[in-house]
Design a protein around this motif. Structure first.
Motif, PDB file in Angstrom:
ATOM      1  N   ALA A   1       0.832  -1.211   0.000  1.00 29.63           N
ATOM      2  CA  ALA A   1       0.000   0.000   0.000  1.00 29.63           C
ATOM      3  C   ALA A   1       0.859   1.251   0.000  1.00 29.63           C
ATOM      4  O   ALA A   1       0.559   2.229  -0.699  1.00 29.63           O
ATOM      5  N   PHE A   2       1.938   1.232   0.769  1.00 23.01           N
ATOM      6  CA  PHE A   2       2.826   2.387   0.838  1.00 23.01           C
ATOM      7  C   PHE A   2       3.469   2.659  -0.517  1.00 23.01           C
ATOM      8  O   PHE A   2       3.523   3.810  -0.976  1.00 23.01           O
ATOM      9  N   VAL A   3       3.940   1.605  -1.174  1.00 20.86           N
ATOM     10  CA  VAL A   3       4.569   1.765  -2.492  1.00 20.86           C
ATOM     11  C   VAL A   3       3.542   2.238  -3.508  1.00 20.86           C
ATOM     12  O   VAL A   3       3.804   3.147  -4.312  1.00 20.86           O
ATOM     13  N   ASP A   4       2.348   1.636  -3.490  1.00 19.05           N
ATOM     14  CA  ASP A   4       1.316   1.990  -4.458  1.00 19.05           C
ATOM     15  C   ASP A   4       0.895   3.447  -4.320  1.00 19.05           C
ATOM     16  O   ASP A   4       0.560   4.101  -5.311  1.00 19.05           O
ATOM     17  N   ALA A   5       0.923   3.969  -3.096  1.00 20.30           N
ATOM     18  CA  ALA A   5       0.547   5.366  -2.849  1.00 20.30           C
ATOM     19  C   ALA A   5       1.724   6.318  -3.021  1.00 20.30           C
ATOM     20  O   ALA A   5       1.608   7.499  -2.693  1.00 20.30           O
ATOM     21  N   LYS A   6       2.850   5.774  -3.523  1.00 19.10           N
ATOM     22  CA  LYS A   6       4.061   6.578  -3.723  1.00 19.10           C
ATOM     23  C   LYS A   6       4.494   7.286  -2.442  1.00 19.10           C
ATOM     24  O   LYS A   6       4.941   8.438  -2.461  1.00 19.10           O
ATOM     25  N   GLY A   7       4.322   6.564  -1.335  1.00 15.63           N
ATOM     26  CA  GLY A   7       4.796   7.072  -0.056  1.00 15.63           C
ATOM     27  C   GLY A   7       3.834   7.967   0.691  1.00 15.63           C
ATOM     28  O   GLY A   7       4.176   8.475   1.761  1.00 15.63           O
TER      29      GLY A   7
END
Length: 364
Positions: free
Chosen positions: A175-181
């Motif tokens: 989720a963190f990667v998909d939201a670009k941090g």
């Protein structure tokens, strides 16, 4: 080497974890995701153990067969029992404490050689556990508490699971990667189960440690998702709007009933909030991921393999040996890899030859 695994989710530990900052959060999170999204082709489980004990009859106490994870494990047990030459009966607790109590009573009346607790906290049935121990009936379990392996408190010879903290970490990292941090996360859990709280706490700690934001931590019974999730989804959308980028749930079942509410709010199947499940890799989750309909990820457990492991652990108990020490693999399932590792059957079924390995151990 035989090992004992403990899953801890104490406040102090989580605060310690949260105090650690990554030098490159996105790169570190992506490395975790990539590790667990790769195909599982190597057998890293036991290669030695006792030969099959003949003529055994076992009972599976299923917490709720409407739960895809519990059903998958139960099916794996039945398949493995046939391979080893045992009789098996599955009793459905139907998602309630009363139902599970009744099922445990039925199990004891059958006087089985062994009992498998499938998908509910063992401590909930403490009186029945004491009766089983007094009758010298070996108990093994799947997801029966926060301890993996032998659990003296509950009288379990072995509690089988993947590393639930790694499952939670992988889901949060995706989720963190998909939201670009920059994720805005709502976490769904069920305080009825100690393992569910431990997983949810770990996801919260991981998101915050990486620098993301947890908007809300929602405690709602997994057995009541069909009734609660439609209205709850609508209310959360009204409350958080576009700041809600990702959902993290301890089980796919939460997402079985979110789609209509998201669609009514004008959300497409791949629009935010993006749904990510930290377990168990249900058939419906695979279908949603494949179709791009209101779920992009499940961190799946090898349910059928775990059914085989449960039978192997019981065979070790019958033989007076120690548990195998095996932690089964986990798998980050996305649209990119949904057709691998059992994906065409809508399940994580690793191509690591586990059935042949277990049958070799059993002399079958």
């Amino acid at each position: 080497m035989k090992r004992r695994y403990f899953l801890q989710a104490t406040t102090g530990l989580l605060m310690l974890c949260a105090s650690h900052a990554y030098a490159d959060p996105l790169a570190d999170a992506k490395a975790v995701v990539d590790k667990y999204a790769s195909p599982v082709t190597k057998w890293d489980g036991p290669t030695t153990g006792p030969k099959a004990q003949p003529g055994k009859t076992i009972v599976v106490l299923a917490g709720d067969l409407k739960n895809g994870g519990i059903l998958g494990v139960s099916n794996g047990v039945e398949e493995a029992a046939k391979a080893i030459g045992w009789q098996v009966k599955v009793l459905d607790g139907a998602g309630s404490i009363g139902g599970r109590t009744a099922a445990f009573g039925q199990a004891m009346a059958l006087k089985p050689d062994g009992i498998i607790i499938d998908g509910f906290d063992a401590i909930e049935q403490a009186p029945a556990l004491e009766q089983a121990q007094a009758a010298k009936i070996p108990l093994v379990a799947w997801h029966a508490g926060p301890v993996i392996g032998p659990d003296e408190k509950s009288g379990l010879f072995a509690n089988v699971s993947t590393d639930a903290m790694e499952v939670s970490t992988a889901a949060a990292d995706w989720a963190f990667v998909d939201a670009k941090g920059k994720p805005g996360v709502i976490i769904f859990t069920d305080s009825t189960y100690a393992i569910a709280i431990a997983k949810a706490d770990k996801m919260k700690a991981e998101i915050e440690r990486l620098g993301g934001k947890v908007l809300e931590y929602v405690d709602t019974p997994i057995a009541e998702t069909s009734q609660r999730m439609p209205q709850l989804t609508t209310s959360l959308l009204q409350k958080y709007g576009d700041s809600w980028t990702h959902s993290l749930a301890i089980n796919d079942l939460y997402f079985d009933f979110m789609g209509p509410s998201l669609a009514s709010a004008g959300k497409g199947g791949t629009d935010a909030p993006i749904n990510v499940a930290a377990g168990d890799g249900s058939e419906s989750a695979y279908a949603r991921i494949r179709a791009g309909q209101y779920q992009k990820v499940t961190v799946a457990e090898p349910l059928n393999l775990q059914g085989w492991q449960l039978v192997d652990e019981l065979n070790r108990a019958f033989s007076g040996e120690k548990w195998s020490g095996y932690l089964s693999p986990l798998h980050v399932v996305t649209a990119d890899n949904v057709e691998t590792d059992g994906g065409p059957k809508n399940t994580f079924d690793p191509g690591n030859g586990y059935k042949d390995q277990y049958q070799k151990i059993w002399g079958k």
